[in-house]
Design an enzyme around this catalytic site. Sequence first.
Site, PDB file in Angstrom:
ATOM      1  N   TYR A  51       0.812  -1.215   0.000  1.00 13.72           N
ATOM      2  CA  TYR A  51       0.000   0.000   0.000  1.00 13.72           C
ATOM      3  C   TYR A  51       0.846   1.266   0.000  1.00 13.72           C
ATOM      4  CZ  TYR A  51      -3.970  -3.050   0.796  1.00 13.72           C
ATOM      5  OH  TYR A  51      -4.921  -4.029   0.663  1.00 13.72           O
ATOM      6  N   GLY A 151     -14.142 -14.172   3.222  1.00  8.64           N
ATOM      7  CA  GLY A 151     -14.904 -13.308   4.110  1.00  8.64           C
ATOM      8  C   GLY A 151     -15.889 -12.415   3.380  1.00  8.64           C
ATOM      9  N   VAL A 152     -15.451 -11.782   2.288  1.00  8.72           N
ATOM     10  CA  VAL A 152     -16.344 -10.936   1.502  1.00  8.72           C
ATOM     11  C   VAL A 152     -17.390 -11.792   0.804  1.00  8.72           C
ATOM     12  CG1 VAL A 152     -16.491  -9.290  -0.404  1.00  8.72           C
ATOM     13  CG2 VAL A 152     -14.573  -9.170   1.188  1.00  8.72           C
TER      14      VAL A 152
END
Length: 302
Positions: A51, A151-152
């Site tokens: 990131y 999870g999503v």
Amino acid sequence: MRAYGVTAFGGPENEAMLDLSVPEPGPGELLVRVRAAGVNPGDWKLRDGGYGDVALPAVLGREVAGSVVATGPGVDGFAVGDEVFGGTPGMVGGWAEFALVTASFAAHRPERVAPADAATLPVAPATAYDALTGLDLAPGSTLLVNGAGGGVGVATLQLARARGLVVVGTASQGKHDLVASYGATPVVYGDGVAERIRAAAPQGVDAVFDTVGGDALRAVAEVLPDRSRLVTIADRPLAARLGGSGVQRDRSTAVLTTLAQLVAEGELDPLVTEIRPLDEAGAALATVEAGHVRGKVAIEVA
């Protein structure tokens, strides 16, 4: 305060327990005594340097639940002592005894929603909610979830069912029972996946929500006649080349409030399958990084 994070970008060897000053809430921020925090793939990607330029040392963790101990300038709707949950500024800071939370992406935690469940709502279920809101499919439409066992994906299956959608989900064989438990038709990854999807959805596929990217996204895109109905959280450049787009995130109090209400009413289960103490944050992250977890992992702080 005690916190867990990274001192340099790279592998797990750069993770460490840290001793840091309690942060001060800035404009639009809450300072929260953390009760629980979520663990996400983005945490190890941040550790790896994925990131960009994040100030070091960096405390990992982008979603928390806890009690408000201070509010920054310009904060309305929250007061000291409130039980809340939400996202952390800059996607860092959550795995600590105290954390900053963005007030505009925070909500009150209903008493019927456990802290660990609430702490895992801002990333995975909120992303799923935003994807479905953007697609705006009519009841009875068919949605393909690429990567339905993560999870999503699991959150998407539940939210899609509540919207009256027909769902087909690609997943590894070991997660087919999980996908089917939410009323979706599971399809295994790999060669021939497009043919298996067509067999599972002879009526056709109206939209694709991708959580995998790469060749897996390219393969399932074949089944979608209207590529503008393809959205991804994993591979925006490829989705754009295929005619689709990335999911547009909302990150609002309204979304979190809705999700918490769904959990309180039993319509949504964040599926927290593992809770570890802060001292075992490294092991929690390793579990998620391995990629085989069923549901969500949370860290219990207080």
